[in-house]
Design a protein around this motif. Structure first.
Motif, PDB file in Angstrom:
ATOM      1  N   ALA A 275       0.823  -1.208   0.000  1.00 52.84           N
ATOM      2  CA  ALA A 275       0.000   0.000   0.000  1.00 52.84           C
ATOM      3  C   ALA A 275       0.858   1.258   0.000  1.00 52.84           C
ATOM      4  N   LEU A 276       1.950   1.257   0.778  1.00 56.25           N
ATOM      5  CA  LEU A 276       2.819   2.431   0.826  1.00 56.25           C
ATOM      6  C   LEU A 276       3.521   2.641  -0.512  1.00 56.25           C
ATOM      7  N   ASP A 281       3.801   5.802  -5.841  1.00 52.88           N
ATOM      8  CA  ASP A 281       3.471   5.900  -7.272  1.00 52.88           C
ATOM      9  C   ASP A 281       2.536   7.072  -7.540  1.00 52.88           C
ATOM     10  N   GLU A 282       1.500   7.191  -6.713  1.00 61.43           N
ATOM     11  CA  GLU A 282       0.499   8.249  -6.908  1.00 61.43           C
ATOM     12  C   GLU A 282       1.129   9.631  -6.775  1.00 61.43           C
ATOM     13  N   ALA A 284       4.411  10.383  -7.173  1.00 61.21           N
ATOM     14  CA  ALA A 284       5.419  10.588  -8.221  1.00 61.21           C
ATOM     15  C   ALA A 284       4.805  10.656  -9.611  1.00 61.21           C
ATOM     16  N   GLY A 285       3.595  10.117  -9.763  1.00 62.31           N
ATOM     17  CA  GLY A 285       2.966  10.095 -11.085  1.00 62.31           C
ATOM     18  C   GLY A 285       3.624   9.092 -12.018  1.00 62.31           C
ATOM     19  N   ILE A 286       4.210   8.043 -11.446  1.00 63.48           N
ATOM     20  CA  ILE A 286       4.855   6.999 -12.241  1.00 63.48           C
ATOM     21  C   ILE A 286       4.390   5.640 -11.726  1.00 63.48           C
ATOM     22  N   LYS A 287       4.759   4.585 -12.424  1.00 66.80           N
ATOM     23  CA  LYS A 287       4.323   3.243 -12.045  1.00 66.80           C
ATOM     24  C   LYS A 287       5.550   2.369 -11.809  1.00 66.80           C
ATOM     25  N   ILE A 288       5.989   2.295 -10.554  1.00 72.85           N
ATOM     26  CA  ILE A 288       7.142   1.489 -10.188  1.00 72.85           C
ATOM     27  C   ILE A 288       6.727   0.322  -9.287  1.00 72.85           C
ATOM     28  N   GLY A 311      11.244   2.886   1.774  1.00 73.39           N
ATOM     29  CA  GLY A 311      11.419   4.082   0.953  1.00 73.39           C
ATOM     30  C   GLY A 311      12.725   4.058   0.187  1.00 73.39           C
ATOM     31  N   LEU A 312      13.794   3.627   0.849  1.00 71.74           N
ATOM     32  CA  LEU A 312      15.083   3.505   0.168  1.00 71.74           C
ATOM     33  C   LEU A 312      15.021   2.462  -0.943  1.00 71.74           C
ATOM     34  N   LEU A 313      14.322   1.378  -0.696  1.00 75.14           N
ATOM     35  CA  LEU A 313      14.164   0.325  -1.697  1.00 75.14           C
ATOM     36  C   LEU A 313      13.467   0.878  -2.940  1.00 75.14           C
ATOM     37  N   TYR A 314      12.392   1.633  -2.716  1.00 79.67           N
ATOM     38  CA  TYR A 314      11.647   2.232  -3.825  1.00 79.67           C
ATOM     39  C   TYR A 314      12.516   3.230  -4.591  1.00 79.67           C
TER      40      TYR A 314
END
Length: 683
Positions: A275-276, A281-282, A284-288, A311-314
């Motif tokens: 969920a986090l 994604d929402e 940043a406006g991207i899909k990771i 967060g670091l992983l993302y």
């Protein structure tokens, strides 16, 4: 039957009994959808709150001759500033953006720091902070990156919105040592043109109108810690109706809070992690997130359990589409991503560097600056002048930097945004960033063993606690030689002449133990829905951090409670503990009490007086340490987890092991000899 508590009091309340207000992700989403940007949230919450506070004007004993209008005006400025601070957060994922907290908050649940039956925890337990009841005290202790500060910001919003009380959220890193603690808190209410009445402030504390939240006890300058610890303990005794919450990373000493409840944060479940990531994604406006979630099966669990590591992983996955296998690698990749201008919301935008340093020289200066930042943070908080001074000092030990201090400082705020400006205070986006790069500095100096030894045995060792653990990841052989080997040798010396059970041997090495027994009717207090066990702790274990384990049993046809307190004797670093320990496993089989089993405690009456505490360092308890009954009680505690005595419920408890300690020393000595042999061949 075995029970565990952390304040000498046992609570057997059932879910829903307390008037606690659990904070959920659904509420976070509601705040975002209803109020939108942070300013809208402030406006929407502030007006209703001030209407509630007008009721205080009817209590003339509380506010004296102050009018309703003056009271409202006095409080509205503080509340407006508080709501602005708590309604937005800056994250390591989006370092230059203030994000409305509701759009990024994923539910963080509190739990009792230790539950009965071997430290297991109920993942569905409600929020344990009761923000409605008066006079309570809470100590929230957990590791870096668990989201303590974010949780407390969201809790503050909940207090404002759902109660008639006022939260005082104070970051202890900003503590002004020239003022008392209460004056530090009261100044938050001062406006630029007038001071808030100190007399009224004291009455509001006594009447229980405040929830006082002291965030980051571990970030207090060391020069202030003893003084502030005493003042916090004094406040816990004198606050009367107000609630007190203190948060910290694990530390050797904490304030002695009256009637404290010890809490920690639950680790994220997989669905919370997903969920986090989707919220990132929402924003940043991207899909990771979909690609990252598909890799969950290959990712070590610890990277998915804490908001910081997630967060670091993302952030690093977005940068290079790969997953690091250890946490230290995240910080290295984060630096590279920020230096090369990888902005999740501004693809391809590279900020010009005022310092004109290339990536290697910038990193070298960052290492030295981070080292001074951690060193000086034990003595002071950081404004701009202190930060520039730390960079000046770093440049002296990093001659190849080829830049002035201010351009480098400006880069850390903008082009490589690792620093954050909050009011007049400047700090790293997260303290672990400074701790990681300070570790890089240590292992890249001319004599790493000498520097690490000075740190681990010097006055600044507590400030560098997490830095030293990063050294363990970056240079395991250095860590084992300087940190682990001395502990192994000390443990083996401790074991000489001891033939008792290995779990017991480990526990008496790491913890101070005291034993007593009490007539159950004297210490059990009935209440609606359960009962409390209230046993006064021994003077020598009065320091916070001592837990109490107790057992019910029968003596002479009467019910008794036997109690054992334990508290840290040696603060063994986590990596060293893991290296020197083994899972409990079959070694303790048959030696421990099983859940629901009542022990035979009748033998205590033969050796001890009632209502008296006995230390296992002294006779007669020490002389009985070899007996099977004592060993069975002690081994049943099962709290081995190294850092802070914590035990992860998903893993077996661990204990220090003589065989493991001997093996580690032999491995280190063999490595040292091999290096010496190689040097001889090359000379």
């Amino acid at each position: 039957m075995l029970h565990t508590c952390l304040s000498g009091n046992e609570s057997t309340s059932r879910k829903g009994e307390e008037m606690s207000l659990p904070i959920t992700g659904a509420e976070a989403s509601l705040i975002t959808s209803t109020f939108g940007p942070a300013k809208g949230l402030v406006d929407a919450i502030l007006a209703p709150k001030l209407e509630k506070l007008k009721q205080w004007s009817k209590d003339r004993e509380l506010i004296g001759d102050m009018t309703e209008e003056r009271l409202t005006k006095s409080l509205s400025g503080y509340l407006s500033r508080l709501l602005q601070r708590t309604s937005e957060v800056t994250t390591i994922v989006f370092p230059q953006r203030k994000i409305p907290i509701g759009s990024i908050y994923e539910e963080l649940r509190l739990q009792a720091a230790q539950d009965p039956y071997y430290g297991t925890r109920d993942a569905k337990a409600p929020n344990s902070v009761d923000i409605q009841s008066l006079g309570k005290s809470y100590l929230i202790v957990d590791d870096a990156g668990m989201g303590k500060s974010t949780y407390l910001k969201f809790l503050s919003l909940q207090i404002v919105e759902k109660t008639d009380r006022i939260p005082i959220l104070f970051e202890l890193s900003t503590f002004n040592a020239e003022l008392s603690l209460t004056e530090n808190l009261a100044r938050l209410f001062d406006d630029i043109d007038r001071s808030f009445s100190r007399e009224l402030f004291a009455r509001l504390i006594a009447k229980g109108k405040f929830v006082i939240i002291l965030d980051g006890y571990d970030e207090l300058p060391s020069a202030s810690q003893d003084n502030v610890r005493k003042q916090i303990a004094d406040l816990s005794l004198k606050k009367q109706g107000s609630t007190l919450i203190v948060s910290s990373r694990p530390r050797e000493q904490f304030p002695d809070l009256a009637g404290v409840s010890h809490l920690s944060l639950e680790r994220f479940e997989a669905k919370q992690a997903k969920a986090l990531l989707q919220k990132y994604d929402e924003i940043a406006g991207i899909k990771i997130s979909d690609a990252l979630i598909a890799e969950f099966g290959k990712i070590e669990t610890k990277f998915l359990e804490t908001p910081l590591l997630l967060g670091l992983l993302y952030r690093t996955f977005a940068f290079n589409n790969s997953i690091a296998n250890k946490s230290s690698a995240f910080y290295s990749e984060l630096f590279e991503a920020l230096f090369k201008g990888h902005d999740l919301t501004k693809s391809g935008f590279v900020r010009e560097k005022s310092s004109a340093l290339d990536i290697d020289r910038f990193r070298a200066l960052l290492r030295a600056f981070s080292f001074y930042y951690i060193l000086n943070s034990s003595r002071e908080s950081f404004g701009e002048e202190a930060i520039i001074k730390a960079i000046d000092d770093a440049r002296k030990i990093c001659p190849s930097s080829l830049t002035q201090s201010r351009p480098f400082f400006e880069d850390l705020l903008a082009a490589v945004p690792l620093l954050l400006l909050e009011g007049r205070q400047i700090k790293f986006m997260h303290r672990t960033i400074a701790e990681y790069f300070a570790a890089e500095y240590i292992i890249n100096t001319e004599n790493p063993p000498q520097l690490l030894l000075k740190i681990s045995s010097g006055r600044a060792r507590e400030s560098f606690q997490e830095t030293v653990e990063f050294v363990g990841e970056l240079s395991p052989t250095l860590y084992r030689e300087i940190i682990t080997k001395p502990i192994a040798k000390e443990f083996l010396a401790h074991c000489e002449g001891m033939s008792t059970h290995s779990v017991y041997t480990s526990l008496v090495f790491t913890d101070q133990l005291h034993l007593s027994y009490w007539l159950r009717s004297e210490v059990e207090k009935k209440r609606k829905g359960g009962h409390d066990i209230r046993i006064p702790q021994p003077e020598r274990s009065a320091r916070i951090g001592h837990a109490m384990v107790y057992f019910y049993g029968e003596m002479n046809n009467s019910q008794y409670v036997a109690a054992i307190t334990f508290g840290s004797r040696r603060n063994i670093p986590p990596a060293a503990f893991a290296d020197l320990s083994m899972p409990d496993g079959s070694r303790a089989h048959g030696q421990i009490l099983m859940p629901g089993e009542d022990p035979d405690i009748s033998f205590l009456a033969q050796h001890f007086a009632e209502r008296t505490w006995y230390s296992f360092d002294d006779d007669p308890a020490k002389s009985l340490s070899h007996t099977s009954q004592i060993i069975r009680l002690i081994c049943s505690i099962q709290i081995f987890g190294g850092h802070g005595g914590r035990n992860n419920s998903s893993t077996e408890p661990r204990y220090l092991c003589k065989e493991r300690a001997s093996s580690v020393i032999a491995e280190i000595d063999a490595f040292t000899q091999a290096k010496s042999d190689l040097d001889s061949l090359l000379s």
